[in-house]
Write a protein that holds these residues in place. Sequence first.
Motif, PDB file in Angstrom:
ATOM      1  N   LYS A   1      21.984  41.213 -35.435  1.00 29.05           N
ATOM      2  CA  LYS A   1      20.822  41.086 -36.318  1.00 29.05           C
ATOM      3  C   LYS A   1      20.606  42.352 -37.146  1.00 29.05           C
ATOM      4  O   LYS A   1      20.149  42.286 -38.286  1.00 29.05           O
ATOM      5  CB  LYS A   1      19.570  40.783 -35.488  1.00 29.05           C
ATOM      6  N   SER A   2      20.909  43.490 -36.575  1.00 27.92           N
ATOM      7  CA  SER A   2      20.670  44.763 -37.252  1.00 27.92           C
ATOM      8  C   SER A   2      21.676  45.055 -38.352  1.00 27.92           C
ATOM      9  O   SER A   2      21.462  45.935 -39.182  1.00 27.92           O
ATOM     10  CB  SER A   2      20.715  45.912 -36.237  1.00 27.92           C
ATOM     11  N   LYS A   3      22.811  44.321 -38.325  1.00 26.78           N
ATOM     12  CA  LYS A   3      23.913  44.562 -39.258  1.00 26.78           C
ATOM     13  C   LYS A   3      24.540  45.941 -39.057  1.00 26.78           C
ATOM     14  O   LYS A   3      25.124  46.527 -39.981  1.00 26.78           O
ATOM     15  CB  LYS A   3      23.467  44.402 -40.714  1.00 26.78           C
ATOM     16  N   ALA A   4      24.380  46.489 -37.844  1.00 25.11           N
ATOM     17  CA  ALA A   4      25.056  47.742 -37.528  1.00 25.11           C
ATOM     18  C   ALA A   4      26.555  47.547 -37.704  1.00 25.11           C
ATOM     19  O   ALA A   4      27.093  46.477 -37.419  1.00 25.11           O
ATOM     20  CB  ALA A   4      24.745  48.160 -36.092  1.00 25.11           C
ATOM     21  N   LYS A   5      27.251  48.575 -38.170  1.00 26.74           N
ATOM     22  CA  LYS A   5      28.685  48.442 -38.403  1.00 26.74           C
ATOM     23  C   LYS A   5      29.454  48.519 -37.088  1.00 26.74           C
ATOM     24  O   LYS A   5      29.186  49.371 -36.244  1.00 26.74           O
ATOM     25  CB  LYS A   5      29.158  49.510 -39.384  1.00 26.74           C
TER      26      LYS A   5
ATOM     27  N   ALA B   1      35.751  38.573 -40.090  1.00 23.78           N
ATOM     28  CA  ALA B   1      35.551  38.523 -41.546  1.00 23.78           C
ATOM     29  C   ALA B   1      34.159  38.977 -41.963  1.00 23.78           C
ATOM     30  O   ALA B   1      33.872  39.083 -43.162  1.00 23.78           O
ATOM     31  CB  ALA B   1      35.813  37.103 -42.059  1.00 23.78           C
ATOM     32  N   ASP B   2      33.284  39.256 -41.000  1.00 26.55           N
ATOM     33  CA  ASP B   2      31.937  39.726 -41.323  1.00 26.55           C
ATOM     34  C   ASP B   2      32.006  41.070 -42.047  1.00 26.55           C
ATOM     35  O   ASP B   2      32.842  41.926 -41.716  1.00 26.55           O
ATOM     36  CB  ASP B   2      31.095  39.881 -40.050  1.00 26.55           C
ATOM     37  N   GLU B   3      31.106  41.280 -43.001  1.00 28.17           N
ATOM     38  CA  GLU B   3      31.166  42.504 -43.804  1.00 28.17           C
ATOM     39  C   GLU B   3      30.872  43.765 -42.999  1.00 28.17           C
ATOM     40  O   GLU B   3      31.268  44.863 -43.402  1.00 28.17           O
ATOM     41  CB  GLU B   3      30.203  42.401 -44.981  1.00 28.17           C
TER      42      GLU B   3
ATOM     43  N   ASP C   1      35.513  55.975 -43.998  1.00 27.43           N
ATOM     44  CA  ASP C   1      34.998  55.257 -45.171  1.00 27.43           C
ATOM     45  C   ASP C   1      34.129  54.070 -44.757  1.00 27.43           C
ATOM     46  O   ASP C   1      33.081  53.809 -45.357  1.00 27.43           O
ATOM     47  CB  ASP C   1      36.153  54.774 -46.051  1.00 27.43           C
ATOM     48  N   PHE C   2      34.572  53.352 -43.726  1.00 23.30           N
ATOM     49  CA  PHE C   2      33.845  52.172 -43.257  1.00 23.30           C
ATOM     50  C   PHE C   2      32.443  52.537 -42.784  1.00 23.30           C
ATOM     51  O   PHE C   2      31.463  51.848 -43.090  1.00 23.30           O
ATOM     52  CB  PHE C   2      34.629  51.486 -42.137  1.00 23.30           C
ATOM     53  N   PHE C   3      32.324  53.637 -42.043  1.00 22.79           N
ATOM     54  CA  PHE C   3      31.015  54.052 -41.512  1.00 22.79           C
ATOM     55  C   PHE C   3      30.223  54.922 -42.482  1.00 22.79           C
ATOM     56  O   PHE C   3      29.104  55.322 -42.183  1.00 22.79           O
ATOM     57  CB  PHE C   3      31.192  54.782 -40.188  1.00 22.79           C
TER      58      PHE C   3
END
Length: 319
Positions: free
Chosen positions: A146-150, A210-212, A235-237
Motif C-alpha cells: 500500500k505504501s508503494k515502498a520500493k 512488473a510493478d513499478e 538508481d532504482f532507490f
Amino acid sequence: MDKSRKTVVEYLDKILADSEKAAPEDLLFSYKGILYPATLCSPETFQVLDSFEARSDDVILVAYPKNGNYCYTNWLDQVLNDLEITAAKYTEEEIKKRINITNELSVFPRLEFGDPEKFKRMKELPFRRIIITHLPPQVLPKSIFKSKAKILLLVRNLKDTAVSYFHFYNNMPTLPSFGSWDEYFTAFMHGKLCWGSYFDYLVDWNKHVADENVMAITYEELKENQTLGLKKTADFFGFSLSEEEIQTVAEKSSFKAMKEKSSKTPGAFGEIFFCKGGVSDWKNLFNEDQNQEMDKTFEELLARTKLGAKIKYEVYCKA
C-alpha cells in the motif's frame, strides 16, 4: 569492537546458545503451512506482522534464503546500507548515532526476526529504514504494498540456491541437519524447508515483478558486473552517487572483502555465513535424475514467466 558489532555478535551468540539447548524437534515451527526457525522467529511475531507500518521511503530487500550466498543477513544488506549512507553523505558521528538508536530499540536484521513488540519500536526509527526479509509476498505486511515502498527482489538460479541452502542447513545450529544430499533434495523440491518452497516463492513474486515499485536483480548479474548491478540498484532507490562512489562501495562489498571481515563481524557465525560465493557449484552434487526433476519442474512452473527468463535457466542450470 564497536558497539554495533558487539550487539550483533551478542545477539547471534545467544541464538547459538539457545539452539544448542533445544531438541531437534523444537528447532522449527510451522505457521500457515510454512516452516520457520524457532530461535529466530515466533508465531506471536507472525500474528502481529500486519501491524508493521511501511513508509513510502523504506528500502525493502526481499530474497529467498541463500539467494545472496555470502551471509544469512544477506550480502546486499550491507551493500544497501553503504549505498544509502554514501548517498546521504553522513558523517561518522551521524552514522554512529543511527547505529546507537537501532541498537537501543533492539531492531535487528530481518522483518520476521525477533519479538512481537519490535514493530512498535521500528516506528521510532527517525531515519530511512532498510528492511530485509525472506518472506513471500502473500505473507508480507499489507502496508508494504500500500505504501508503494520500493522493493528490490534478489533471485538466484535454482540449482545453486539449493546447494548453498543445503550447506547452510547442515552447518547452522539453528536448523536441523540432513543426513544426505538426496534427503535434502527431496525436501527442497517439496518445500519442506524453512521459508518454504523456492518454486512457490518465485511464482508468487512473478505476479509483482512488473510493478513499478519492484525491481528484480539476479545474483549472477551482480557476480558478472557488480559495479553495474550496484548502479542499477542505486538508481532504482534514488541514491545519488558518482561513478567513483559506486566503485568504492563495490570494492568494499566484494566477496573477498566481505569474507575477510566475516571472522570479525559475525563472531562465531563467520564461517557459517560465508560460502564459496561461486556460480554453478550445483554440478558437484546433482545427479542426472535430480537434474531432470528440477528441469521439469522449472519448465512447468517458471519457464514462461518474466522471473523465469530473468534467471537464465538455460545458461546457469544446464550441464
